[in-house]
Design a protein around this motif. Structure first.
Motif, PDB file in Angstrom:
ATOM      1  N   UNK A 102       3.208 -15.562  -9.395  1.00 46.30           N
ATOM      2  CA  UNK A 102       2.020 -15.498  -8.519  1.00 46.30           C
ATOM      3  C   UNK A 102       1.472 -14.046  -8.433  1.00 46.30           C
ATOM      4  N   UNK A 103       1.971 -13.045  -8.683  1.00 43.98           N
ATOM      5  CA  UNK A 103       1.515 -11.789  -8.329  1.00 43.98           C
ATOM      6  C   UNK A 103       1.848 -11.183  -7.172  1.00 43.98           C
ATOM      7  N   UNK A 104       1.822  -9.716  -7.149  1.00 48.90           N
ATOM      8  CA  UNK A 104       1.928  -9.076  -6.018  1.00 48.90           C
ATOM      9  C   UNK A 104       0.855  -7.830  -6.093  1.00 48.90           C
ATOM     10  N   UNK A 105       0.335  -7.714  -4.961  1.00 46.94           N
ATOM     11  CA  UNK A 105      -0.666  -6.578  -4.824  1.00 46.94           C
ATOM     12  C   UNK A 105      -0.107  -5.038  -4.766  1.00 46.94           C
ATOM     13  N   UNK A 106      -0.472  -4.425  -5.605  1.00 43.42           N
ATOM     14  CA  UNK A 106       0.158  -2.908  -5.609  1.00 43.42           C
ATOM     15  C   UNK A 106      -1.272  -2.070  -5.275  1.00 43.42           C
ATOM     16  N   UNK A 107      -1.399  -1.473  -4.315  1.00 39.37           N
ATOM     17  CA  UNK A 107      -2.630  -0.581  -4.033  1.00 39.37           C
ATOM     18  C   UNK A 107      -2.051   0.874  -3.654  1.00 39.37           C
ATOM     19  N   UNK A 108      -2.550   1.845  -4.461  1.00 38.84           N
ATOM     20  CA  UNK A 108      -2.472   3.345  -4.320  1.00 38.84           C
ATOM     21  C   UNK A 108      -3.364   3.954  -3.848  1.00 38.84           C
ATOM     22  N   UNK A 109      -3.413   4.325  -2.806  1.00 35.98           N
ATOM     23  CA  UNK A 109      -4.791   4.975  -2.026  1.00 35.98           C
ATOM     24  C   UNK A 109      -4.183   5.777  -0.690  1.00 35.98           C
ATOM     25  N   UNK A 110      -4.965   6.893  -0.628  1.00 38.71           N
ATOM     26  CA  UNK A 110      -4.593   7.728   0.778  1.00 38.71           C
ATOM     27  C   UNK A 110      -5.428   7.124   2.104  1.00 38.71           C
ATOM     28  N   UNK A 139       0.730  -1.161   0.055  1.00 36.81           N
ATOM     29  CA  UNK A 139      -0.054  -0.145   0.099  1.00 36.81           C
ATOM     30  C   UNK A 139       0.897   1.289  -0.010  1.00 36.81           C
ATOM     31  N   UNK A 140       0.523   1.982  -0.935  1.00 36.24           N
ATOM     32  CA  UNK A 140       1.290   3.422  -1.170  1.00 36.24           C
ATOM     33  C   UNK A 140       0.146   4.421  -1.403  1.00 36.24           C
ATOM     34  N   UNK A 141       0.811   5.772  -0.678  1.00 40.52           N
ATOM     35  CA  UNK A 141      -0.172   6.938  -1.133  1.00 40.52           C
ATOM     36  C   UNK A 141       0.281   7.378  -2.492  1.00 40.52           C
ATOM     37  N   UNK A 142      -0.816   8.000  -3.158  1.00 42.17           N
ATOM     38  CA  UNK A 142      -0.602   8.657  -4.374  1.00 42.17           C
ATOM     39  C   UNK A 142       0.596   9.702  -4.284  1.00 42.17           C
ATOM     40  N   UNK A 143       1.398   9.537  -5.377  1.00 42.01           N
ATOM     41  CA  UNK A 143       2.429  10.274  -5.425  1.00 42.01           C
ATOM     42  C   UNK A 143       3.716   9.400  -5.021  1.00 42.01           C
ATOM     43  N   UNK A 144       3.678   8.330  -4.300  1.00 41.98           N
ATOM     44  CA  UNK A 144       4.716   7.705  -3.622  1.00 41.98           C
ATOM     45  C   UNK A 144       5.428   6.741  -4.708  1.00 41.98           C
TER      46      UNK A 144
END
Length: 115
Positions: free
Chosen positions: A107-115, A11-16
């Motif tokens: 297998x895949x890794x999840x990337x979630x961009x959210x504040x 999980x990362x914030x927008x712009x990260x």
């Protein structure tokens, strides 16, 4: 014969930024092309970036923000200035030839961009 294992999602914030890693193991001699695909909810799996015989390609949506690199049996995806549209499961891919997708998938890794 070839196994691909991704890591680095989260999980990362927008712009990260995030850096994804993929390690190939097994019979990897002859693996020519490696790359990253992603699949977002409700979307078709798409090629994000690839590196083949030293040449790199990028989806238009990530040009200037993502950088793919390779070190022997490892491939990386540096992702900068992330936005919500980058949210997806990211899959490492590899094959013997330059045409993508290749035979092998991680297998895949999840990337979630959210504040």
């Amino acid at each position: 014969q070839v196994q691909l294992v991704e890591s680095g999602g989260g999980l990362v914030q927008p712009g990260g930024s995030l850096r994804l890693s993929c390690v190939a193991s097994g019979v990897i001699l002859g693996i020519n092309a490696m790359g990253w695909y992603r699949q977002a909810p409700g979307k078709q799996r798409e090629l994000v970036a690839s590196i083949t015989r030293g040449d790199t390609t990028y989806a238009n949506s990530v040009k200037g923000r993502f950088t793919i690199s390779r070190d022997n049996a490892k491939v990386y995806l540096q992702m900068n200035n992330l936005n919500s549209e980058d949210t997806a499961v990211y899959y490492c891919n590899a094959g013997r030839f330059g045409i993508m997708p290749g035979r092998y998938w991680g297998q895949g890794t999840q990337v979630t961009v959210s504040s």
